[in-house]
Design an enzyme around this catalytic site. Sequence first.
Site, mmCIF file in Angstrom:
data_model
loop_
_atom_site.group_PDB
_atom_site.id
_atom_site.type_symbol
_atom_site.label_atom_id
_atom_site.label_comp_id
_atom_site.label_asym_id
_atom_site.label_seq_id
_atom_site.Cartn_x
_atom_site.Cartn_y
_atom_site.Cartn_z
ATOM 1 N N SER A 177 -44.703 -43.705 -25.920
ATOM 2 C CA SER A 177 -43.765 -43.703 -24.797
ATOM 3 C C SER A 177 -42.322 -43.607 -25.299
ATOM 4 C CB SER A 177 -44.017 -44.945 -23.933
ATOM 5 O OG SER A 177 -43.354 -44.864 -22.702
ATOM 6 N N ASP A 283 -49.639 -39.428 -15.175
ATOM 7 C CA ASP A 283 -48.451 -40.008 -15.810
ATOM 8 C C ASP A 283 -47.222 -39.195 -15.415
ATOM 9 O OD1 ASP A 283 -46.497 -41.023 -17.542
ATOM 10 O OD2 ASP A 283 -47.717 -40.849 -19.343
ATOM 11 N N HIS A 313 -50.209 -43.933 -17.451
ATOM 12 C CA HIS A 313 -49.437 -44.420 -18.590
ATOM 13 C C HIS A 313 -49.822 -45.871 -18.924
ATOM 14 C CE1 HIS A 313 -45.868 -43.572 -21.086
ATOM 15 N NE2 HIS A 313 -45.617 -44.875 -21.006
#
Length: 354
Positions: A177, A283, A313
């Site tokens: 991320s 996501d 996510h």
Amino acid sequence: MSLHAHLAAPDPKLGPLLAQLGPPAPPTDDSLVLRRQFEAASFLHQAEWEDRLPPASEYLVAEHAVRVDAEGEDGHITVRSYTPTSRDNQPEGGFPLLVWYHGGGFVAGDLDLDDNYLRNLCVDLQQSIVNVGYRLAPEHVFPAGFNDAYAGLKWAARHAPALRASLKAGFIAGGTSAGANLAAAVALRARDDPFFAPGSGREITGQLLQTPQVVHPAADVGRYAPELRSMEEQAGAPFLTARKLRAFADALRAPPNDERISPLLATSHEGLPRAFIQVFGMDPLRDEGLLYARLLRDAGVQTRLNIYPGVPHTFMMVFPETEVAARVERDVRDGLRWLLAPHRPPRDSGCLML
């Protein structure tokens, strides 16, 4: 509609679990509230990997102070190293080295977030690892986190022998991320830095980018706009919403088109190290991960892309027992092995739908 909208159809086994989730926390743009929410969820992740810790005799852990001297700053951060103790399995010269950046939207996370996970990875793959504790927004705005990430990368390169590592065996920047953003950004900076130049012995050889954020939500993406629809289409996805992403960006206060926060918008991606990228179908960051993989390939960068339809996510933090979470983790390890394998012709690049 995005060309990839079909990837958001819920995974058949994960979907029912997502449907059982309670109502989400009240929406907020307060980054400190979002930090506390992230920290609460992170305990699940830490506990999961605590149950999988290898014997303490199989690795060494140490903390090191690293000086950050950039753009008028003169301070220190902490990095944590993990070194296999095995002598029998050590390759000639030393272990490969992975520099790791945790996730958390640039406002949350710390060295402990992935600590148990990295201990497991260190022993399982026999890699030396440096976990970088970069400073967070809103207390430390851009480019503090990037400068910390880059200082950690340079420190790791300089101290490889003390970590029983050999950069010739492999030197990888990786993260998830926001951490994947930092990994991509430092790889881009390192490409143009004489310190990491070919022939220096300190070249970055790979990037591990899990669900990467590679473009600022407010960036002027120009011709790429038609390919970047997931931020809108998955705005209300579980765990990470578009509103959260914008709140993180507001706290960070980075110039949206600066390539240190938007590596997707770099003038050129040629000459970057090979990349292993994981993208989740449900996501908001999905489309930028897919586009980044394409841009790397177009620039001649060996790239392996794994796509996981129907998962949101960071779902592994909440549902680590699911089959798809286990697959994601197996693929991380296979991806690292691929990054460390001898270079192959460009046709080795590929996309795998899982």
